[in-house]
Design a protein around this motif. Structure first.
Motif, short mmCIF file in Angstrom:
data_model
loop_
_atom_site.label_atom_id
_atom_site.label_comp_id
_atom_site.label_asym_id
_atom_site.label_seq_id
_atom_site.Cartn_x
_atom_site.Cartn_y
_atom_site.Cartn_z
N HIS A 1 -9.66 21.24 -2.03
CA HIS A 1 -10.39 19.70 -1.86
C HIS A 1 -9.40 18.74 -0.88
CE1 HIS A 1 -12.99 20.11 -5.21
NE2 HIS A 1 -12.23 20.88 -5.90
N ILE A 2 -10.01 17.96 -0.26
CA ILE A 2 -9.43 17.22 0.88
C ILE A 2 -9.51 15.73 0.70
CG2 ILE A 2 -9.76 19.00 2.70
CD1 ILE A 2 -12.03 17.37 4.01
N GLN A 3 -8.69 14.86 1.35
CA GLN A 3 -8.34 13.50 1.28
C GLN A 3 -8.12 13.11 2.85
OE1 GLN A 3 -6.68 11.44 -1.76
NE2 GLN A 3 -4.96 10.78 -0.24
N PHE A 4 -9.08 12.11 3.33
CA PHE A 4 -8.81 11.62 4.76
C PHE A 4 -8.04 10.29 4.35
CE2 PHE A 4 -12.63 13.98 5.26
CZ PHE A 4 -12.72 14.42 6.57
N SER A 5 -7.03 10.06 5.07
CA SER A 5 -6.11 8.82 5.14
C SER A 5 -6.19 8.37 6.48
CB SER A 5 -4.90 9.32 4.62
OG SER A 5 -4.64 9.66 3.18
N ALA A 6 -6.23 6.76 6.31
CA ALA A 6 -6.02 6.05 7.61
C ALA A 6 -4.64 5.86 7.82
CB ALA A 6 -6.75 4.87 7.24
N MET A 7 -4.46 5.34 8.93
CA MET A 7 -3.04 4.63 9.26
C MET A 7 -2.37 4.14 8.27
SD MET A 7 -2.51 1.92 12.35
CE MET A 7 -0.93 1.74 13.25
N PRO A 8 -1.15 4.49 7.99
CA PRO A 8 -0.27 3.66 6.69
C PRO A 8 -0.42 2.18 7.26
CG PRO A 8 0.86 5.75 7.14
CD PRO A 8 -0.23 5.37 8.40
N ALA A 9 -0.51 1.44 5.95
CA ALA A 9 -0.81 -0.18 5.90
C ALA A 9 0.71 -0.57 6.50
CB ALA A 9 -1.02 -0.68 4.46
N GLU A 10 1.76 0.12 6.06
CA GLU A 10 3.14 -0.72 6.74
C GLU A 10 3.21 -0.33 7.99
OE1 GLU A 10 3.84 3.44 4.63
OE2 GLU A 10 2.69 1.82 4.16
N ASP A 11 2.51 0.56 8.79
CA ASP A 11 2.72 0.70 10.04
C ASP A 11 1.90 -0.28 10.67
OD1 ASP A 11 4.11 3.14 9.84
OD2 ASP A 11 2.64 4.55 10.33
N ALA A 12 0.71 -0.60 10.32
CA ALA A 12 -0.40 -1.74 10.85
C ALA A 12 0.35 -3.14 10.72
CB ALA A 12 -1.67 -1.50 10.35
N ALA A 13 1.10 -3.24 9.60
CA ALA A 13 1.72 -4.50 9.14
C ALA A 13 2.85 -4.86 10.12
CB ALA A 13 2.18 -4.36 7.74
N HIS A 14 3.40 -3.83 10.52
CA HIS A 14 4.45 -3.96 11.43
C HIS A 14 4.23 -4.55 12.83
CE1 HIS A 14 8.03 -2.84 14.10
NE2 HIS A 14 7.30 -2.05 14.69
N ILE A 15 3.08 -3.85 13.17
CA ILE A 15 2.34 -4.52 14.49
C ILE A 15 1.87 -5.71 14.36
CG2 ILE A 15 0.48 -4.07 16.21
CD1 ILE A 15 3.00 -1.94 16.34
N TRP A 16 1.17 -5.85 13.35
CA TRP A 16 0.63 -7.34 13.25
C TRP A 16 1.83 -8.49 13.04
CZ3 TRP A 16 -3.18 -4.73 9.30
CH2 TRP A 16 -4.15 -4.41 9.94
N SER A 17 2.79 -8.05 12.40
CA SER A 17 4.02 -9.02 12.39
C SER A 17 4.82 -9.13 13.58
CB SER A 17 4.71 -8.78 11.07
OG SER A 17 5.47 -7.57 11.35
N HIS B 1 -8.66 -4.62 6.26
CA HIS B 1 -8.51 -4.05 5.07
C HIS B 1 -8.35 -2.55 5.17
CE1 HIS B 1 -8.95 -2.43 0.94
NE2 HIS B 1 -9.55 -1.74 1.40
N ARG B 2 -7.03 -2.05 5.02
CA ARG B 2 -6.92 -0.36 5.25
C ARG B 2 -8.23 0.41 4.53
NH1 ARG B 2 -4.87 4.12 2.71
NH2 ARG B 2 -4.00 5.68 4.21
N ALA B 3 -8.71 1.41 5.29
CA ALA B 3 -9.93 2.20 4.68
C ALA B 3 -9.33 3.09 3.47
CB ALA B 3 -10.16 3.23 5.76
N ASP B 4 -9.87 3.05 2.37
CA ASP B 4 -9.55 3.70 1.21
C ASP B 4 -9.55 5.30 1.46
OD1 ASP B 4 -9.52 1.42 -0.27
OD2 ASP B 4 -11.72 1.63 -1.00
#
Length: 159
Positions: free
Chosen positions: A3-19, A82-85
């Protein structure tokens, strides 16, 4: 089957750029306006719509520098999205592309040779699960099949 799980870029990585943070090269991201022709945001896993602002930045989806820690360009919405679930099935953004490069990585973040392959979206889940069946593979990266840009990560999931 694994069973697999797709994961988007971590929210903390994106928040670092946005801030106002800098990218993997210590540079400020470049600002652009999307023409709507395929600018995939790695955080929400949706294409940036025509007329929307986005950022181009160097991204290294690895915890530390080492020979296999690939760094390359990615796109990110210019304002927080919003980070992809995490998902067990292929995100719609990936279904629209012609093909993807997948590569397996070991627990110490090194490419596991023999795992890299170009796969069409219809085979992405099956091929990623097959790669993750190998005991020496800890996770899989999905990358652009034409530009090698990081797209998302796939891990083993609980059944």
């Amino acid at each position: 089957m694994t069973h697999i799980q797709f994961s988007a870029m971590p929210a903390e990585d994106a928040a670092h750029i946005w801030s106002g943070g800098t990218d993997a090269y210590g540079l400020a991201p470049e600002h652009r306006i999307s023409d709507g022709q395929g600018t995939p945001c790695r955080h929400c896993l949706k294409d940036v719509a025509a007329g929307e602002a986005y950022l181009i930045l160097a991204y290294r989806p690895f915890p530390a520098l080492q020979p296999y820690a690939e760094t390359g360009p990615i796109f990110l919405h210019a304002t927080p999205c919003h980070r992809a679930d995490d998902a067990a099935s292929t995100p719609p953004m990936l279904q629209k592309r012609k093909a993807h490069l997948i590569k397996g990585y070991s627990a110490d973040d090194r490419i596991v040779y023999g795992t890299g392959q170009i796969v069409p979206p219809a085979s992405l889940e099956e091929e990623a699960a097959r790669v993750l069946e190998r005991p020496d593979v800890a996770y899989v990266h999905v990358r652009s099949s034409v530009n090698n840009c990081y797209t998302c990560r796939i891990d083993r999931a609980e059944a």
